[in-house]
Design a protein around this motif. Structure first.
Motif, short mmCIF file in Angstrom:
data_model
loop_
_atom_site.label_atom_id
_atom_site.label_comp_id
_atom_site.label_asym_id
_atom_site.label_seq_id
_atom_site.Cartn_x
_atom_site.Cartn_y
_atom_site.Cartn_z
N THR A 1 43.14 24.64 23.12
CA THR A 1 44.18 23.49 23.31
C THR A 1 45.50 24.17 23.11
N VAL A 2 46.39 23.55 23.84
CA VAL A 2 47.72 24.01 23.38
C VAL A 2 48.17 23.65 21.94
N ARG A 3 47.80 22.82 21.28
CA ARG A 3 47.91 22.64 19.84
C ARG A 3 47.22 23.65 19.22
N GLN A 4 46.20 23.94 19.30
CA GLN A 4 45.39 24.87 18.55
C GLN A 4 46.21 26.35 18.79
N TYR A 5 46.36 26.58 19.99
CA TYR A 5 47.33 28.09 20.40
C TYR A 5 48.39 27.98 19.58
N ASN A 6 49.19 27.06 19.69
CA ASN A 6 50.61 27.02 19.21
C ASN A 6 50.61 27.18 17.63
N SER A 7 49.33 26.80 16.86
CA SER A 7 49.28 26.63 15.49
C SER A 7 48.77 27.99 14.96
N MET A 8 48.23 28.89 16.03
CA MET A 8 47.78 30.23 15.61
C MET A 8 48.88 31.31 14.98
N LEU A 9 48.62 32.44 14.08
CA LEU A 9 49.72 33.21 13.89
C LEU A 9 50.24 33.68 14.95
N LYS A 10 51.47 34.33 14.96
CA LYS A 10 52.01 34.97 16.28
C LYS A 10 51.13 36.22 16.58
N SER A 11 50.47 36.85 15.84
CA SER A 11 49.64 38.12 16.17
C SER A 11 48.41 37.59 16.93
N GLU A 12 48.01 36.39 16.50
CA GLU A 12 46.86 35.82 17.00
C GLU A 12 46.85 35.37 18.36
N ARG A 13 48.11 34.83 18.50
CA ARG A 13 48.60 34.26 20.03
C ARG A 13 48.54 35.52 20.80
N TRP A 14 49.41 36.51 20.37
CA TRP A 14 49.29 37.74 21.27
C TRP A 14 47.87 38.38 21.72
N GLU A 15 47.07 38.28 20.76
CA GLU A 15 45.87 38.92 21.05
C GLU A 15 44.89 38.02 21.75
N PHE A 16 45.09 36.75 21.62
CA PHE A 16 44.36 35.74 22.64
C PHE A 16 45.05 35.77 24.29
N LEU A 17 46.39 36.10 24.27
CA LEU A 17 46.75 36.18 25.54
C LEU A 17 46.41 37.15 26.14
N TRP A 18 46.29 38.17 25.59
CA TRP A 18 46.01 39.71 26.41
C TRP A 18 44.48 39.66 26.59
N ALA A 19 43.67 38.80 25.60
CA ALA A 19 42.20 38.76 26.13
C ALA A 19 41.83 37.95 27.15
N LYS A 20 42.51 36.68 27.10
CA LYS A 20 42.41 35.49 28.10
C LYS A 20 43.33 35.25 29.53
N GLY A 21 44.58 35.93 29.49
CA GLY A 21 45.74 35.34 29.87
C GLY A 21 45.88 36.29 31.39
N ASN A 22 46.54 35.60 32.44
CA ASN A 22 46.42 36.06 33.67
C ASN A 22 47.80 35.86 34.17
N LEU A 23 48.93 36.80 34.32
CA LEU A 23 50.10 36.56 34.70
C LEU A 23 50.21 35.93 35.95
N VAL A 24 51.18 34.95 35.77
CA VAL A 24 51.51 34.04 37.13
C VAL A 24 52.73 34.38 37.58
N ASP A 25 53.75 34.52 36.82
CA ASP A 25 55.09 34.60 37.40
C ASP A 25 56.02 35.34 36.55
N GLN A 26 57.21 35.63 36.84
CA GLN A 26 58.45 35.80 35.91
C GLN A 26 59.52 35.05 36.45
N ALA A 27 60.59 35.04 35.41
CA ALA A 27 61.87 34.67 35.90
C ALA A 27 63.10 34.91 35.01
N LEU A 28 64.01 34.89 35.52
CA LEU A 28 65.37 35.42 34.84
C LEU A 28 66.18 34.45 34.31
N ALA A 29 66.72 34.53 33.32
CA ALA A 29 68.04 33.97 32.80
C ALA A 29 69.31 34.61 32.51
#
Length: 96
Positions: free
Chosen positions: A18-46
């Protein structure tokens, strides 16, 4: 990261998160999870940042990078439509 913690994190990758579980993880764990399960959708510039949007399980993860030095400023899970509006025009154009 010790072996027991790594094993627990790997078992988390196999189940839906869940979003809550993800955001409660340590930053290093969030990165690891993202690389293992994430799919790039888009990019934006500000003005001072660039953003990458990934889909993960049932939510999105947004990474903000500094345009000045290229460093990651923030990584967070989002599920509210208002937080992904900067990507919607591009996505709608691709569908049409």
């Amino acid at each position: 990261m010790d072996c027991l913690k790594h094993a627990a994190l790997k078992s988390t990758f196999k189940s839906k998160m869940t979003v809550r579980q993800y955001n409660s993880m340590l930053k290093s764990e969030r990165w690891e999870f993202l690389w293992a399960k994430g799919n790039l959708v888009d990019q934006a510039l500000a003005q001072k940042s660039s953003f990458l949007l990934y889909s993960v399980d049932t939510f999105f993860v947004e990474i903000e990078f500094s345009l000045e030095n290229g460093k990651a400023l923030n990584i967070k899970a989002i599920c509210e439509a208002s937080l992904i509006e900067k990507y919607l025009n591009k996505i709608i154009l691709l569908i049409v």
